[in-house]
Structures are given as C-alpha cells and as structure tokens.
Design an enzyme around this catalytic site. Structure first.
Site, PDB file in Angstrom:
ATOM      1  CB  SER A 170     -50.710 -29.958 -52.681  1.00  0.00           C
ATOM      2  OG  SER A 170     -50.304 -28.660 -53.030  1.00  0.00           O
ATOM      3  NE  ARG A 171     -46.293 -35.218 -48.866  1.00  0.00           N
ATOM      4  CZ  ARG A 171     -45.172 -34.510 -49.078  1.00  0.00           C
ATOM      5  NH1 ARG A 171     -44.947 -33.889 -50.227  1.00  0.00           N
ATOM      6  NH2 ARG A 171     -44.244 -34.441 -48.140  1.00  0.00           N
TER       7      ARG A 171
END
Ligand SMILES: Cc1cc2nc3c(=O)[nH]c(=O)nc-3n(C[C@H](O)[C@H](O)[C@H](O)COP(=O)(O)O)c2cc1C
Length: 217
Positions: free
Chosen positions: A191-192
C-alpha cells in the site's frame, strides 16, 4: 496520461525494515544489503546512479559501478575530464543511488567526493582487462566525436604503440572516493507504506556518530 503506463502497478511485499533490526552503523547496514543484492540474481548489483551539479546548480546523473567501500569511502572510477569529473572538481557534493528491484530496496547516499590517491587508482587500473585499459587511455569521455570509427582507430593505434609494454594508467583517469554524510535505506512495503530510515552524520570525529530517524514513505 498513457493508460498502459499508468496501469502498471506492483505491490512491494518482499521485506521490511525496522528500527530494531537496522544496524546502528550505516556502513554495516549497507554491507548487509549489498550482500543480499549480490546473491539475489540482480543484474548489476554494484551499479549506482551518481548525481553531480554544474556550477550553475543544474543536476545531472549517470550510472557508475561501485568498486569498493574502503575506510568509510565509496569508490568508483572514471575519467577526470568527463562531465562528472569536471563537475566534481568544481563542486565535490555528490549523491549516489542504488536500486535493487529484485529486493524492492533502494539506498541513497550523499557525501563529498575526492580523488583517490594515484597509487589507489594505479592498483585498480592494473586489474582491469587489457582492452579496458587501452580504452581508458584513448577515450576523451563525454567529448563530442565525429564517428565510432574515430575511436576505434585511436584504440588500434594505441594498442600498436604499446604492444609488449605495460599499459599505464593515464593521469586523467582514476578513482573518486565518496565520504558519506547521509544515508537513506528504503524498503518497499504494501500500500505504498514503505519503510525509510535516514542516517545523518552527527559527529565525524573521533568516531563517526549517526542519528537514525524514520521518514514518512
Ligand atoms: C551499468 C553501467 C555501468 C557504468 N559504469 C561506469 C563506471 O564505472 N565509470 C564510468 O566512468 N562510466 C560508467 N558508465 C557510463 C556512465 O554512465 C556515463 O555514460 C559516462 O561515465 C559518462 O558520464 P558523464 O558524461 O556524465 O561524465 C556505466 C554505465 C552503465 C550503464
């Protein structure tokens, strides 16, 4: 926006980096990660992007190969009269970046570059393959040339001139040694929400002391 490009997306899931597991010493942390990169099938694990700036502050980058980490210095070799060589002579600030895609990791280093001692450059030059040594002598790296044939002719001429002799390092070719003042280690996460740790040099002497802080992804 090109939809095919903007659709390319990958989750990074291969590892994590925590304050408890990173080394207190950035050189030790780098050695661990380089060792992983050397053994994971990465194509050019020692390749790093070296960024320099022109006297009017314009950045430029190119890839060079790390040839050693010695006495707290990252070493690479190049032509001192190349674009990067001339920029470093005017402004020794440099940034080095490694990207190890297979490990979903990157390392950024900032520091000061200085020329290696001639004997260090000689020692490395003598280990280079014969043709690379000839090439280093004849290539006016980064200068405009008329044709590929021009450089091949110069190569053949130099090889003939030096036949049977030891091929000496030319004065305009040698090592740069980068002494880091900042490191950043980046591990891709889902999710970065990547892990990033920055080491900044708090005290250079008598023993280097580093402040370690986590950065937002
Ligand atoms: C994988 C790779 C490794 C390279 N290694 C070096 C190197 O160690 N030294 C070097 O001078 N150029 C190396 N080059 C070429 C440089 O990227 C660059 O083209 C050259 O040094 C001239 O850069 P400049 O005009 O910005 O000075 C390498 C290129 C690649 C793609």
């Amino acid at each position: 926006m090109d939809s095919q490009l903007s659709d390319i997306r990958k989750e990074y899931k291969k590892g994590k980096l925590t304050r408890n597991t990173i080394s207190e010493n950035p050189f030790e942390q780098f050695a661990r990660w380089l060792d992983d990169a050397l053994h994971c099938g990465e194509d050019e694990p020692t390749a790093m992007i070296a960024a320099t700036v022109s006297p009017d502050g314009r950045p430029s980058t190119r890839t060079v190969l790390l040839k050693g980490v010695e006495n707290g210095r990252f070493i690479f070799f190049t032509n001192y009269e190349s674009r990067k060589g001339r920029q470093l002579a005017a402004n020794p600030h440099i940034s080095l970046s490694f990207v190890w895609h297979k490990l979903e990791r990157q390392v950024h280093i900032e520091g000061i570059a200085e020329r290696c001692a001639p004997r260090e450059s000689d020692a490395y030059f003598s280990t280079r393959p014969y043709k690379s040594r000839i090439g280093a002598r004849i290539s006016p790296q980064s200068r405009v040339i008329g044709s590929r044939m021009e450089i091949i002719r110069a190569f053949v001429k130099e090889a003939a001139k030096l036949a049977g002799q030891t091929v000496q390092r030319p004065d305009n070719w040698g090592g740069f040694a980068v002494t880091p003042t900042r490191f950043e280690f980046w591990q891709g996460r889902e999710s970065r929400l990547h892990d990033r740790f920055r080491y900044t040099l708090r005290e250079a002497a008598p023993v280097p002391a580093w402040t370690i802080l986590r950065l937002a992804p």
